[in-house]
Scaffold this motif. Structure first.
Motif, PDB file in Angstrom:
ATOM      1  N   CYS A 232      36.851  54.442  53.537  1.00 46.60           N
ATOM      2  CA  CYS A 232      36.603  53.741  54.790  1.00 46.60           C
ATOM      3  C   CYS A 232      36.308  52.280  54.486  1.00 46.60           C
ATOM      4  O   CYS A 232      35.475  51.987  53.642  1.00 46.60           O
ATOM      5  N   CYS A 235      32.634  51.292  56.487  1.00 46.65           N
ATOM      6  CA  CYS A 235      31.353  51.626  55.857  1.00 46.65           C
ATOM      7  C   CYS A 235      31.612  51.968  54.396  1.00 46.65           C
ATOM      8  O   CYS A 235      32.684  51.737  53.877  1.00 46.65           O
ATOM      9  N   TYR A 237      31.828  54.888  53.036  1.00 48.57           N
ATOM     10  CA  TYR A 237      32.284  56.257  52.810  1.00 48.57           C
ATOM     11  C   TYR A 237      33.543  56.329  51.924  1.00 48.57           C
ATOM     12  O   TYR A 237      34.497  55.566  52.099  1.00 48.57           O
ATOM     13  N   CYS A 254      36.808  58.058  60.083  1.00 41.91           N
ATOM     14  CA  CYS A 254      35.777  58.175  59.047  1.00 41.91           C
ATOM     15  C   CYS A 254      34.721  59.202  59.457  1.00 41.91           C
ATOM     16  O   CYS A 254      34.166  59.115  60.551  1.00 41.91           O
ATOM     17  N   CYS A 257      31.218  56.991  59.947  1.00 43.74           N
ATOM     18  CA  CYS A 257      31.013  55.971  60.988  1.00 43.74           C
ATOM     19  C   CYS A 257      32.041  56.082  62.113  1.00 43.74           C
ATOM     20  O   CYS A 257      32.041  55.257  63.031  1.00 43.74           O
TER      21      CYS A 257
HETATM   22 ZN   LIG Z   1      33.159  54.660  57.688  1.00 47.65          ZN
END
Ligand SMILES: [Zn+2]
Length: 460
Positions: A232, A235, A237, A254, A257
């Protein structure tokens, strides 16, 4: 000092009209390693490591060890053979066992040639006189061969049936303490991968046959990677699609988020970490005495780095089709020195400069990091071609220009860089800078490169 003429370096010479039997899929690293005589194929899926590649692997072992010691690790060695009985107790022989090498000794007792050592190390602790909470945390690691009867071994050392692995096992008093061990060891992993300067990513991973509650993988980003990773950009991730069952089940937004800025990349898994809880310690009865003297089950974590795979995968990511490129800290030699050809008119004066240079280089990087290509029966061009293909970080040529009366020059070739014509002092300065950079990587004080890997790698 290492001498090229003495080096066992069985290059692969394929006759121009030969029909090459393609028995397995070739990757760039495997092709170069084989052609250059760094690795020889053994039986299907196993490899013989030749001296130049062994140096890189030994350097990788050293680097991993220093990081494991810094994370509170203590080195041990466990037998390759683990009694199958232990794996029956933990239930790991109930699933698909086709990847395990099983054998019987002369009395009929069954063993595994261990693909991993959770059972063996946990049983070792269970058979140890009561461990006190004061001895914990305990972080034990080893470096040794592991065995997996892959259905399709491929890409050479990247997926072999026998491979070298660093495996660490942590033992703690509680889930909270185990999480602390997990954070300490994964921080050491982060440091190790930054030291290699290869773009990597840490992703959430499926726990699979290992079990436990939490797991992360470390991947080098490469098109030949066998895993699909989600990243992602909104964020922090990053996850392996395996977490969601399969590629087609993976979400398009994601999971953290909900952003749609989720991209897919291919990765080569080079390390894997797990919080195991009591999955192994409970069935095998590995306990410690708590503050009131009562036995309690140890809480575990396990942490693997595929040493041979790290070396092969780093080469896969960094090399070109024609030339190997090494992480600075893993290059077999730092500097290669090529002197004049025998019988050339500059031979005598150039050799005097060459020998003086060798003495000075030994002061800067130590004799062990130098490869002197003194195969003087070969032209400089032929030796330079070998040096470039082997990917030495620095190659210095002492040729005709070194003997000219006005402004004598040496040639300096950097791996992946342009040729430079420099005087002796400038060459020595660049070698010193290279050594300094290596030292900074080891100490973790290299600013620019740390920033670079922070961008591509990240920690949760
Ligand atoms: Zn994310």
């Amino acid at each position: 000092m290492n001498k090229a003429s003495r080096l066992f370096w069985p290059t692969l010479v394929t006759p121009k009209n030969a029909v090459v039997k393609q028995t397995e899929q070739l990757s760039r690293s495997q092709k170069l390693l084989t052609e250059l005589g760094l690795v020889k194929p053994g039986s299907n899926g196993t490899y013989q490591i030749m001296p130049i590649a062994q140096r890189a692997i030994d350097k990788c072992i050293q680097l991993v060890q220093s990081n494991m010691q810094a994370a509170g690790g203590q080195k041990i060695s466990l037998p390759v053979l683990t009694p199958a009985q232990l794996w029956k107790k933990t239930g790991r022989l109930e699933g698909d066992i086709s990847e395990f090498y099983m054998l019987r000794d002369r009395s009929g007792k069954q063993f595994l040639m261990s693909p991993t050592h959770e059972e063996a190390v946990t049983a070792m602790l269970a058979s140890t006189a009561p461990i006190s909470y004061r001895q914990l945390p305990l972080r034990l690691y080893q470096i040794g061969p592991k065995f997996r009867d892959e259905l399709k071994s491929r890409f050479g050392l990247m997926r072999a049936k026998e491979f070298l692995m660093k495996d660490m096992y942590s033992f703690d008093v509680s889930a909270e303490a185990a999480a602390e061990s997990y954070a300490t060891v994964t921080a050491a992993y982060e440091r190790f991968f930054r030291q290699l300067e290869v773009p990597f990513v840490q992703v959430e991973a499926a726990t699979g046959m290992m079990g436990g509650s939490q797991s992360h993988e470390y991947h080098f980003i490469s098109p030949v990677g066998e895993d699909t990773l989600l990243q992602c950009s909104n964020c922090s991730y990053a996850g392996n699609v395996e977490v969601f069952g399969s590629d087609t089940d993976a979400p398009s937004a994601c999971p953290k988020c909900q952003s749609a800025q989720l991209s897919r990349v291919r990765g080569v898994e080079v390390a894997h970490t797990f919080l195991l809880g009591d999955k192994y310690s409970k069935p095998l009865g590995a306990t410690f005495l708590n503050t009131t003297g009562k036995p309690k089950t140890l809480i575990m974590g396990c942490f693997g780095i595929g040493i041979t795979r790290v070396v092969a995968a780093a080469l896969e990511v960094l090399s070109t089709e024609q030339e190997l490129r090494w992480p600075k800290l893993l290059a077999p030699y730092d500097v290669c020195i090529i002197g004049p050809k025998a019988g050339s008119k500059e031979q005598a004066p150039a050799e005097r400069i060459e020998h003086e240079l060798l003495q000075q280089l030994m002061q800067i990087c130590g004799a062990e990091q130098l490869l002197h290509d003194e195969r003087k029966e070969l032209t400089i061009g032929k030796r330079l071609l070998d040096a470039k293909r082997l990917g030495h970080p620095l190659t210095i040529v002492v040729g005709a220009k070194a003997t000219q009366a006005e402004a004598p020059k040496l040639e300096l070739h950097t791996s992946g860089g342009e040729k430079q014509e420099l005087d002796v002092a400038q060459v020595l300065q660049l070698v010193a800078t290279h050594e300094q950079h290596k030292q900074q990587l080891v100490e973790g004080t290299e600013q620019t490169d740390t920033k670079r890997s922070q961008r591509v790698g990240h920690v949760h």
